[in-house]
Scaffold this active site. Sequence first.
Site, short mmCIF file in Angstrom:
data_model
loop_
_atom_site.label_atom_id
_atom_site.label_comp_id
_atom_site.label_asym_id
_atom_site.label_seq_id
_atom_site.Cartn_x
_atom_site.Cartn_y
_atom_site.Cartn_z
N SER A 118 0.81 -1.22 0.00
CA SER A 118 0.00 0.00 0.00
C SER A 118 0.83 1.26 0.00
CB SER A 118 -0.91 0.00 1.24
OG SER A 118 -1.54 1.25 1.43
N GLU A 175 0.10 3.69 1.68
CA GLU A 175 0.08 4.17 3.06
C GLU A 175 1.42 3.90 3.77
OE1 GLU A 175 -2.23 5.70 5.12
OE2 GLU A 175 -3.66 6.03 3.50
N TYR A 187 -2.37 0.77 10.22
CA TYR A 187 -2.52 0.09 8.93
C TYR A 187 -1.24 0.19 8.12
CZ TYR A 187 -3.93 -0.75 4.11
OH TYR A 187 -3.99 -1.22 2.81
#
Length: 325
Positions: free
Chosen positions: A125, A127, A151
Amino acid sequence: MKKAFITGIAGQDGSYLSEYLVNLGYEVHGIIRRNSYVEGQQARLTDINTNIKLYYGDLLDQSSLEKILSDVQPDEIYNLAAQSHVRISFDIPQFTTQVNALGVLNMLEAYRKCCPKAKFYQASSSEMFGNSIDSDNFQRETTPMSPVSPYGCSKLFGYSIVKNYRNAYGLHISNGILFNHESPRRGSNFVTNKVVKTAVEIKLGLTDKLILGNMDSYRDWGHSKDYVRAMHMILNYDKPEDFVVSTMKTHSVREMVEYVFKKLDMDYNDYVLQDEKYIRAEELKYLKGDSTKIRETLGWKPEYTFEMLMDEMIDSWMERLKSNK
């Protein structure tokens, strides 16, 4: 006939990937978690349910993974399952980490033990980058990673352990570092679909306000259909490598909200409120991916623009909500 095994098969990406692979002639297998409300669990798979084989399993249940992989003996493994909501990861950080970090390790161990000749794709990801940005305002494969959420931190472990297993055991394992990707199948507690669904409800007189958190964060939004094509291309490249997948364009949440409401002939300022409970404990301010590597190496490029994505989501919710009135 090639066999593919997909975790997270009932999710947005898993369902689109299943369709894509079935159309390519694959035999598709996947795991779903046991759920007390089974009626909606496979809703995204309705159109292709007869062409896929589903099993109960869980990334935290090593025995289920090993049994299924031993029986199926897939040629390709796509590990898409995750606790994927960033904001909620602050509420359930331990569970998020167990699934997104330990779950990846469980999959790798089952894969290494049961079908090591298969190719393995890990859904990583954007992120993971956090607020780390290169001087040209892009994030790419070489950008330092400094995540700002449970996350993102859990995804960084998964990304790192994949690289470790690739190098340590000579396995064909690749990471796709995917930037935000949406579709009409995205859950309505994610900001894009929340905005579109609520805006359509306002237009139809079903509600009168939309409550959001930070509207000034920027995201690089693409369509899930484009990104599952990238997954398949990454996995089938002759060398296991890591690739950023992105549109190379960024929009703020505010810009997205303005576009959706304007498309419905409304002024968002008349309907949108902000509430601190939707704001992350630590914000990720800006994401824009440089996907030059996958474009030049594999020939991938997105077919959907940001506007096409939003329009498709608006049309989908308009059709669904009108039929329910």
